[in-house]
Design a protein around this motif. Sequence first.
Motif, PDB file in Angstrom:
ATOM      1  N   ASN A 129      76.878  13.845  37.322  1.00  0.00           N
ATOM      2  CA  ASN A 129      76.559  12.432  37.095  1.00  0.00           C
ATOM      3  C   ASN A 129      77.807  11.558  37.221  1.00  0.00           C
ATOM      4  N   ILE A 130      78.917  12.048  36.660  1.00  0.00           N
ATOM      5  CA  ILE A 130      80.176  11.297  36.766  1.00  0.00           C
ATOM      6  C   ILE A 130      80.626  11.226  38.213  1.00  0.00           C
ATOM      7  N   PHE A 131      80.601  12.350  38.898  1.00  0.00           N
ATOM      8  CA  PHE A 131      81.055  12.391  40.294  1.00  0.00           C
ATOM      9  C   PHE A 131      80.194  11.486  41.174  1.00  0.00           C
ATOM     10  N   ASP A 132      78.887  11.509  40.931  1.00  0.00           N
ATOM     11  CA  ASP A 132      77.982  10.669  41.726  1.00  0.00           C
ATOM     12  C   ASP A 132      78.251   9.187  41.466  1.00  0.00           C
ATOM     13  N   THR A 133      78.501   8.840  40.217  1.00  0.00           N
ATOM     14  CA  THR A 133      78.777   7.449  39.861  1.00  0.00           C
ATOM     15  C   THR A 133      80.066   6.972  40.515  1.00  0.00           C
ATOM     16  N   ILE A 134      81.086   7.825  40.527  1.00  0.00           N
ATOM     17  CA  ILE A 134      82.365   7.467  41.132  1.00  0.00           C
ATOM     18  C   ILE A 134      82.238   7.357  42.650  1.00  0.00           C
ATOM     19  N   GLY A 135      81.426   8.247  43.237  1.00  0.00           N
ATOM     20  CA  GLY A 135      81.261   8.261  44.688  1.00  0.00           C
ATOM     21  C   GLY A 135      81.957   9.427  45.364  1.00  0.00           C
ATOM     22  N   LEU A 136      82.127  10.528  44.632  1.00  0.00           N
ATOM     23  CA  LEU A 136      82.765  11.704  45.207  1.00  0.00           C
ATOM     24  C   LEU A 136      81.781  12.449  46.108  1.00  0.00           C
ATOM     25  N   GLN A 137      82.309  13.025  47.193  1.00  0.00           N
ATOM     26  CA  GLN A 137      81.488  13.798  48.130  1.00  0.00           C
ATOM     27  C   GLN A 137      81.711  15.278  47.863  1.00  0.00           C
ATOM     28  N   TYR A 138      80.645  15.993  47.555  1.00  0.00           N
ATOM     29  CA  TYR A 138      80.818  17.399  47.188  1.00  0.00           C
ATOM     30  C   TYR A 138      79.534  18.182  47.428  1.00  0.00           C
ATOM     31  N   THR A 139      79.693  19.497  47.418  1.00  0.00           N
ATOM     32  CA  THR A 139      78.561  20.425  47.428  1.00  0.00           C
ATOM     33  C   THR A 139      78.702  21.327  46.212  1.00  0.00           C
TER      34      THR A 139
ATOM     35  N   HIS B  60      95.259  21.921  26.469  1.00  0.00           N
ATOM     36  CA  HIS B  60      94.295  23.019  26.321  1.00  0.00           C
ATOM     37  C   HIS B  60      92.873  22.513  26.108  1.00  0.00           C
ATOM     38  N   CYS B  61      92.595  21.337  26.679  1.00  0.00           N
ATOM     39  CA  CYS B  61      91.234  20.788  26.637  1.00  0.00           C
ATOM     40  C   CYS B  61      90.528  20.898  27.987  1.00  0.00           C
ATOM     41  N   GLY B  62      91.198  21.449  28.995  1.00  0.00           N
ATOM     42  CA  GLY B  62      90.545  21.616  30.290  1.00  0.00           C
ATOM     43  C   GLY B  62      90.934  20.595  31.333  1.00  0.00           C
ATOM     44  N   THR B  63      92.035  19.846  31.095  1.00  0.00           N
ATOM     45  CA  THR B  63      92.427  18.831  32.077  1.00  0.00           C
ATOM     46  C   THR B  63      92.818  19.456  33.416  1.00  0.00           C
ATOM     47  N   SER B  64      93.504  20.596  33.380  1.00  0.00           N
ATOM     48  CA  SER B  64      93.973  21.215  34.634  1.00  0.00           C
ATOM     49  C   SER B  64      92.804  21.678  35.499  1.00  0.00           C
ATOM     50  N   ILE B  65      91.879  22.399  34.894  1.00  0.00           N
ATOM     51  CA  ILE B  65      90.765  22.936  35.676  1.00  0.00           C
ATOM     52  C   ILE B  65      89.845  21.810  36.149  1.00  0.00           C
ATOM     53  N   LEU B  66      89.645  20.787  35.315  1.00  0.00           N
ATOM     54  CA  LEU B  66      88.788  19.678  35.737  1.00  0.00           C
ATOM     55  C   LEU B  66      89.411  18.929  36.910  1.00  0.00           C
ATOM     56  N   LYS B  67      90.725  18.730  36.871  1.00  0.00           N
ATOM     57  CA  LYS B  67      91.404  18.076  37.989  1.00  0.00           C
ATOM     58  C   LYS B  67      91.251  18.885  39.268  1.00  0.00           C
ATOM     59  N   CYS B  68      91.357  20.216  39.147  1.00  0.00           N
ATOM     60  CA  CYS B  68      91.188  21.071  40.330  1.00  0.00           C
ATOM     61  C   CYS B  68      89.783  20.975  40.896  1.00  0.00           C
ATOM     62  N   ILE B  69      88.781  20.974  40.034  1.00  0.00           N
ATOM     63  CA  ILE B  69      87.387  20.874  40.484  1.00  0.00           C
ATOM     64  C   ILE B  69      87.187  19.560  41.245  1.00  0.00           C
ATOM     65  N   ILE B  70      87.730  18.470  40.696  1.00  0.00           N
ATOM     66  CA  ILE B  70      87.634  17.179  41.391  1.00  0.00           C
ATOM     67  C   ILE B  70      88.365  17.248  42.725  1.00  0.00           C
ATOM     68  N   GLY B  71      89.511  17.931  42.742  1.00  0.00           N
ATOM     69  CA  GLY B  71      90.285  18.069  43.965  1.00  0.00           C
ATOM     70  C   GLY B  71      89.579  18.855  45.048  1.00  0.00           C
ATOM     71  N   HIS B  72      88.540  19.625  44.690  1.00  0.00           N
ATOM     72  CA  HIS B  72      87.755  20.362  45.681  1.00  0.00           C
ATOM     73  C   HIS B  72      86.828  19.449  46.488  1.00  0.00           C
ATOM     74  N   CYS B  73      86.578  18.247  45.995  1.00  0.00           N
ATOM     75  CA  CYS B  73      85.641  17.340  46.671  1.00  0.00           C
ATOM     76  C   CYS B  73      86.205  16.908  48.024  1.00  0.00           C
TER      77      CYS B  73
END
Length: 214
Positions: A137-147, A12-25
């Motif tokens: 900032n995290i996504f950019d550092t990792i190298g994820l492609q997103y809008t 209940h800390c938001g792991t599920s929704i954060l994983k989904c957001i990353i999965g949208h990249c």
Amino acid sequence: MVKKILVHGFPHCGTSILKCIIGHCDNVYEVVNETSKIKNVDVERSGDKEFIVCKCPHTYESFFGEEYNDYIKIFIVRDPKFVFSSLNKRYNYKLNKIHSIQTYKKVFEWFKNSECNNIFKIRYENMFDDNYRVLRNIFDTIGLQYTDNIFDNDKYENRVVLNTKIPNVKPKNTQHLQYRTYQINQPFLNMNLNNKIDLKKEQDDIRDIREQFV
């Protein structure tokens, strides 16, 4: 070689929704079912994606050891008064050991003190500030492609288990799978609402970790 991302923290800390957001990249393949390990079959299914993301709602000491050296780890924690209010409602105040305050304290100590390769630490409360600046900032550092679209859940169908229907109406808390599926398809907003705080008297020791958390 495909790069592995593990999202972890505490229930209940938001792991599920954060994983989904990353999965949208665009360059990420999402492992839908919960797991702490990316398997060969996941790599095969990922096609030409550069990254694979999975999530575990818990944190284990092994995540900081050599076994996970090739993983990018995103470690998330949340204000405990909202964590345990949410857990109380979901499980009718009957929490087991993995949902205990003592377990949360251990996870939070790891969060404060863990220093290892490829780890990004984030507090749930900070994810939503300034148009998701910390996440970007995290996504950019990792190298994820997103809008900007990745933060708009209306454009996606998110699941916690494969082949589940997304409910149109909010299910009862006791309908665990349906409720979670409904939740992660709601707008990506900060759900730390003071009018939802619901703690038992014996959970007063949450104040101790609250002082460290702030």
